[in-house]
Design an enzyme around this catalytic site. Structure first.
Site, PDB file in Angstrom:
ATOM      1  N   HIS A  35       0.896  -1.271  -0.010  1.00 41.50           N
ATOM      2  CA  HIS A  35       0.112  -0.064  -0.020  1.00 41.50           C
ATOM      3  C   HIS A  35       0.906   1.120  -0.020  1.00 41.50           C
ATOM      4  O   HIS A  35       1.714   1.195   0.916  1.00 41.50           O
ATOM      5  CB  HIS A  35      -0.854   0.119   1.163  1.00 41.50           C
ATOM      6  N   TYR A  42      -9.326   5.438   7.052  1.00 46.33           N
ATOM      7  CA  TYR A  42      -9.498   6.036   8.722  1.00 46.33           C
ATOM      8  C   TYR A  42     -10.668   6.954   8.766  1.00 46.33           C
ATOM      9  O   TYR A  42     -10.454   8.079   7.988  1.00 46.33           O
ATOM     10  CB  TYR A  42      -8.076   6.430   9.294  1.00 46.33           C
ATOM     11  N   PRO A  48      -4.283   0.486  18.572  1.00 49.51           N
ATOM     12  CA  PRO A  48      -4.121   0.328  17.547  1.00 49.51           C
ATOM     13  C   PRO A  48      -4.084   1.191  16.124  1.00 49.51           C
ATOM     14  O   PRO A  48      -3.811   0.871  15.196  1.00 49.51           O
ATOM     15  CB  PRO A  48      -5.127  -0.853  16.880  1.00 49.51           C
ATOM     16  N   LYS A  66       0.980   0.217  15.141  1.00 50.92           N
ATOM     17  CA  LYS A  66       2.164   0.007  15.396  1.00 50.92           C
ATOM     18  C   LYS A  66       2.521  -1.093  16.360  1.00 50.92           C
ATOM     19  O   LYS A  66       3.720  -1.639  16.581  1.00 50.92           O
ATOM     20  CB  LYS A  66       2.799   1.351  16.210  1.00 50.92           C
ATOM     21  N   TYR A  83       3.897   6.745   9.947  1.00 48.83           N
ATOM     22  CA  TYR A  83       3.188   5.585   9.775  1.00 48.83           C
ATOM     23  C   TYR A  83       4.001   4.302   8.936  1.00 48.83           C
ATOM     24  O   TYR A  83       3.760   3.330   9.261  1.00 48.83           O
ATOM     25  CB  TYR A  83       1.939   6.041   8.735  1.00 48.83           C
TER      26      TYR A  83
END
Ligand code: RFL
Ligand code: PHB
Length: 390
Positions: free
Chosen positions: A72, A201, A293, A297, A385
């Site tokens: 991704h 998200y 979550p 990580k 990220y």
């Protein structure tokens, strides 16, 4: 039995450590209280940093990952109706993340350990670490009713948040830092294609939601829920209705629903234990720290601990250099706290907190507007990220 390193816990941390040490000629045993099937049944993380993938390659158990995982290059944030694409690859100068479930990572590690003849002891009762403040630590457990003892040079506590290793450290020798969030995540896994090619998200007045996946045909969705909620009260239909409410309209329309293969609630917590070393006991992964979550990580932090800890054992045994072992806690904690900060920040921004007032709501809107308008702000999000360097 005698080994160099006795490892407690056969989650990703314990198995990966065992595999890396074995490949360097260091003998280990892994003692796990659950069955292998139970460990594989736990549906958890799904997003791997490139550092985690590199480590799995070094451990010679990434061939299926290399064939099957999804790469991704970005993800979306949907914030109160506005959508922002985070182009990870562009913002980080070429980095991306790998979508491959923790269940598959664990399965690959188990098979790799078995293929090399590693000793994995499942369904061990009453596992206890002893004598780690001295020169001769050992681990005891009961298997099929018989008491067993493993003598070792070191003990690795890879037994998760509820494990026995951290709990065995005298209270005065350990400091803990914690935030418990006033909500959990209700997760659902289904055999349906994901709603989007990338993760979404979503921050919504009714609460956070996340669209994730395990493959092109299997999706993982989450909705923020109250801590008093029970899975039994969430029929599949109720879950899908709530998720649709929280998604941007095009995603809500495209959503393919199906029966749940798994549905569970996880509370959200930030937690760090300091130090991570007590004499000859070394904690790694969830045994030492927990992140909510939201930043994906948890598993990646477990992998970075194992990177530091395996290198330290290898330097000690193979080069006679104990310096890395001495500095393990200090080195690992630096990276842990950066991931704690990032996970806390992302959780704060994207979830609905009952206690938030108009001031906090405006700060969050300003934070999102800043992400939209500033490449520097998006770069900071992206580099955290994809994973900070080891
Ligand atoms: P694990 O995976 O918890 O493995 C620890 C192992 O130790 C065993 N154990 C014992 N063995 C012997 N004696 C004892 N006394 C023992 N006590 C425990 C346990 O049975 C287990 O097999 O820790 P590890 O290896 O450090 O790996 C860490 C990751 O599992 C964890 O960080 C992530 O899964 C966290 N996490 C998530 N991370 C993400 O990045 N994304 C997610 O979506 C995500 N979802 C989750 C999660 C963690 C959850 N937990 C801990 C309840 C969802 C849940 C529900
Ligand atoms: C998941 O797919 O389970 C997942 C993905 C991203 C997260 C958390 C969980 O931030």
């Amino acid at each position: 039995m005698r080994v160099q390193v006795a490892i407690i816990g056969a989650g990703p941390s314990g198995l990966l450590l065992s595999q890396l040490l074995h490949l360097a000629g260091i003998d280990t045993v892994v003692v796990e209280r659950r069955s292998a099937a139970y460990v594989l049944g736990r549906i958890r993380a799904g997003v791997l940093e490139h550092g985690t993938v590199d480590l799995l390659r070094r451990a010679q158990c990434a061939s299926r990952l290399d064939d099957e995982a999804l790469i991704h290059d970005g993800f979306d944030i949907a914030f109160l109706g506005e959508r922002l694409h985070i182009d990870l690859k562009d913002l980080t100068g070429g980095s991306s993340v790998t979508v491959y479930g923790q269940t598959e990572v664990t399965r690959d590690l188990m098979q790799a350990r078995e293929a090399l003849g590693g000793t994995l002891i499942y369904e061990a009762d009453d596992v206890q670490p002893h004598g780690f403040d001295g020169e001769r630590p050992y681990v005891t457990y009961r298997k099929d009713g018989a008491e067993q003892r493993i003598d070792c040079d070191y003990i690795a506590g890879c037994d998760g948040y509820h494990g026995i290793c951290r709990a065995s450290v005298p209270k005065g020798a350990i400091n803990t830092f914690e935030r418990v969030y006033p909500f959990g995540w209700l997760g659902l896994l289904t055999e349906r294609p994901p709603v989007s090619d990338e993760l979404i998200y979503c921050a919504h007045e009714r609460g956070f939601a996340l669209c994730s996946m395990r493959s092109q045909s299997r999706s993982r969705y989450y909705v923020q829920c109250g801590l008093d909620e029970r899975v039994e009260d969430w029929s599949d239909d109720r879950f899908w209705d709530e998720l649709r409410h929280r998604l941007p309209a095009p995603a809500a329309q495209a959503l393919q629903t199906g029966p749940a293969i798994e549905k569970s609630i996880a509370p959200l917590r930030s937690f760090v234990a300091e130090p991570m070393t007590f004499g000859r006991l070394f904690l790694a992964g969830d045994a030492a720290h927990i992140v909510p979550p939201t930043g994906a990580k948890g598993l990646n932090l477990a992998a970075s601990d194992i990177h530091y800890l395996s290198n330290a054992f290898i330097a000690h045994y193979n080069d006679g250099d104990a310096g890395l072992l001495d500095r393990y806690s200090e080195t690992a904690l630096k990276r842990v706290w950066k991931a704690e900060r990032f996970s806390w920040w992302m959780t704060r921004l994207l979830h609905t907190f009952d206690a938030d007032d108009g001031f906090v709501a405006r700060l969050k809107q300003a934070e999102f507007d800043y992400l939209k308008s500033s490449r520097a702000s998006r770069t900071s999000l992206a580099e955290n990220y994809v994973g900070l360097p080891y």
